[in-house]
Design a protein around this motif. Structure first.
Motif, short mmCIF file in Angstrom:
data_model
loop_
_atom_site.label_atom_id
_atom_site.label_comp_id
_atom_site.label_asym_id
_atom_site.label_seq_id
_atom_site.Cartn_x
_atom_site.Cartn_y
_atom_site.Cartn_z
N LEU A 267 0.81 -1.22 0.00
CA LEU A 267 0.00 0.00 0.00
C LEU A 267 0.84 1.26 0.00
CD1 LEU A 267 -2.86 -1.03 2.47
CD2 LEU A 267 -2.88 -1.07 -0.03
N ALA A 271 0.42 3.52 -3.22
CA ALA A 271 -0.20 4.83 -3.00
C ALA A 271 0.65 5.95 -3.58
CB ALA A 271 -0.43 5.05 -1.51
N ARG A 275 -0.63 8.32 -6.61
CA ARG A 275 -0.70 9.77 -6.43
C ARG A 275 0.05 10.48 -7.54
NH1 ARG A 275 -4.34 12.31 -4.56
NH2 ARG A 275 -4.22 13.09 -6.68
N ILE A 288 -7.23 9.30 -2.47
CA ILE A 288 -6.83 7.88 -2.43
C ILE A 288 -7.33 7.26 -1.15
CG2 ILE A 288 -4.88 6.27 -2.35
CD1 ILE A 288 -3.28 8.26 -4.01
N VAL A 290 -7.39 3.63 1.00
CA VAL A 290 -6.76 2.31 1.07
C VAL A 290 -7.53 1.43 2.06
CG1 VAL A 290 -4.47 3.13 0.43
CG2 VAL A 290 -5.10 3.04 2.84
N VAL A 307 -2.16 9.18 1.36
CA VAL A 307 -3.45 8.52 1.56
C VAL A 307 -4.41 9.51 2.20
CG1 VAL A 307 -4.63 6.70 2.85
CG2 VAL A 307 -2.43 6.23 1.75
#
Length: 442
Positions: A267, A271, A275, A288, A290, A307
């Motif tokens: 992750l 991420a 991004r 975003i 998760v 995130v």
């Protein structure tokens, strides 16, 4: 406060059989012995916090009040007890007329607690108070455990949005209670519609991998979702190739795309890549989200990741390794006779090991230092010391059997934010440690 201010209230069936058989057999024996009507004081507390936890969170108080109001034995229940020969006829007659008529004081919902904190104090006759033990502990142990886990996750999230999504990981009714407790502990929304319906918690949700797999192509799935839910929707981008999915998502929804969700993989790495890709495609405002078996430690590890929101399921609804906070419900004082004016006598369990208790009807207050930071949980049975007046923690919840302190869930949520902010900074550490406040008995 008008009950309409509290949002939708949903009627619940009687809670009278949410109990253990020995509560009823104790009542039978006490009725026969003439001690059932002795004025008594019970307290709910935990002797210790779960290993490594630095504070606990009181949650479920509102549900306890509902349970007490709905604790009565209807004809069908009495018939069941008679058929199973659980208790005798005089006891059945007494149970048929049962309504709690005593008083309840407790820490307000959302407050923090520590070992020995008298989280709930129930006063009335022995018989009417002892019957409530199991249902009270069932609610407080479950909800407080979930709220404590939620609070740790909230602290780790550092202000980023948190979504409760554990309904499929627990019993269908505990899922609703878990969503409620998580909201008290700092979560912002739930995927569970029953929790939204019952408690007014904001609900969210868009699509799962099944929706993508239903369509011939990922683009077809994204187009169908955007056409139906609008450009502000959240698209799940890890069914096949993440980079290709992000590209397709922005092409279909445009830079106004609300969010993308990542549910697998590394992750932190994914991420950052997502991004960068979103920004290069002009979707600088796309958020975003998760998910994927997160807990407070995983959330903390993503602090440096771009995130915007976390979705948490299994670890939240199981208390992140501690599904109960081990609260107990003990008789701490009782009158020597059935006379209404008989003085209370402190009583306590004495045993080897760590299962002894402290007798007496207690008050609790939190002492703070010059900067307003809490430094001790002070508990006593006599007069409250002058220096602690105004800092008492227990509030009146039920008077003469009538609820007097029902409040909106938002109040408990806001209270928790304030209570946690008043603790020493070490309370926010996720590493194992002792409770941040010691308990002092005076």
């Amino acid at each position: 406060m008008n009950s309409a201010d509290l949002g939708r209230r949903v009627g619940v069936p009687s809670t009278a059989l949410f109990t253990d058989q020995y509560e009823l057999t104790m009542v039978q024996a006490a009725l026969k012995a003439g001690t059932a009507s002795r004025r008594s004081v019970f307290e709910a507390f935990t002797r210790r916090l779960p290993e490594g936890r630095r504070y606990g969170v009181v949650a479920g108080t509102g549900r306890v009040l509902d349970a007490v109001e709905n604790f009565h034995f209807d004809d069908e229940m009495i018939g069941f007890l008679r058929q199973q020969d659980i208790v005798d006829e005089p006891t059945l007659e007494w149970l048929a007329g049962y309504r709690f008529s005593g008083d309840i004081w407790g820490y307000p919902e959302g407050e923090v607690h520590f070992p020995g904190s008298p989280v709930l104090r129930v006063e009335g006759s022995f018989a009417e108070c002892v019957l409530l033990e199991t249902v009270i502990l069932s609610i407080l142990n479950h909800d407080s455990a979930i709220a404590a886990a939620a609070s740790r996750m909230s602290a780790a999230a550092g202000g980023r949005r948190l979504i409760e999504m554990g309904a499929r990981r627990t019993h269908e009714l505990s899922a609703v209670a878990s969503a409620r407790a998580a909201y008290v502990g700092g979560f912002d929304a739930t995927s569970d519609l029953a929790a939204g319906f019952r408690y007014g918690i904001p609900t969210v949700g868009t699509s799962a991998h099944a929706f993508t797999l239903l369509h011939d192509t990922e683009r077809d799935a994204f187009r169908a979702q955007v056409d139906s839910l609008g450009r502000g929707t959240t698209l799940l981008v890890d069914t096949y190739d993440v980079a290709e999915a992000v590209r397709a998502a922005v092409e279909i929804a445009g830079p106004e795309l609300g969010a993308v969700r990542i549910d697998s993989g590394d992750l932190l790495l994914v991420a950052h890549r997502v991004r960068q890709q979103l920004d290069e495609l002009g979707a600088t405002g796309t958020k975003i989200v998760v998910t994927s078996d997160l807990d407070e430690y995983a959330i903390a590890s993503l602090a440096a990741a771009p995130v915007d929101a976390y979705g948490v399921g299994t670890q939240l609804v199981t208390g992140s390794g501690h599904p109960t906070c081990s609260m107990v419900y003990k008789l701490v004082a009782r009158a020597g006779t059935a006379d209404a004016d008989a003085p209370l006598v402190p009583v306590a369990k004495k045993s080897l090991g760590a299962k002894s208790s402290v007798g007496g009807r207690k008050w609790a207050a939190r002492r703070v230092d010059e900067g307003g930071v809490a430094e001790a949980e002070v508990i006593g049975t006599g007069a409250v010391p002058e220096g602690l007046l105004g800092r008492e923690l227990l509030v009146e919840l039920v008077r003469g059997g009538a609820v007097v302190a029902r409040e909106p869930l938002e109040a408990a949520r806001e209270r928790h934010v304030a209570a946690r902010a008043g603790l020493p900074m070490s309370a926010m550490q996720l590493s194992r440690g002792e409770p941040v406040l010691g308990t002092e008995y005076v």
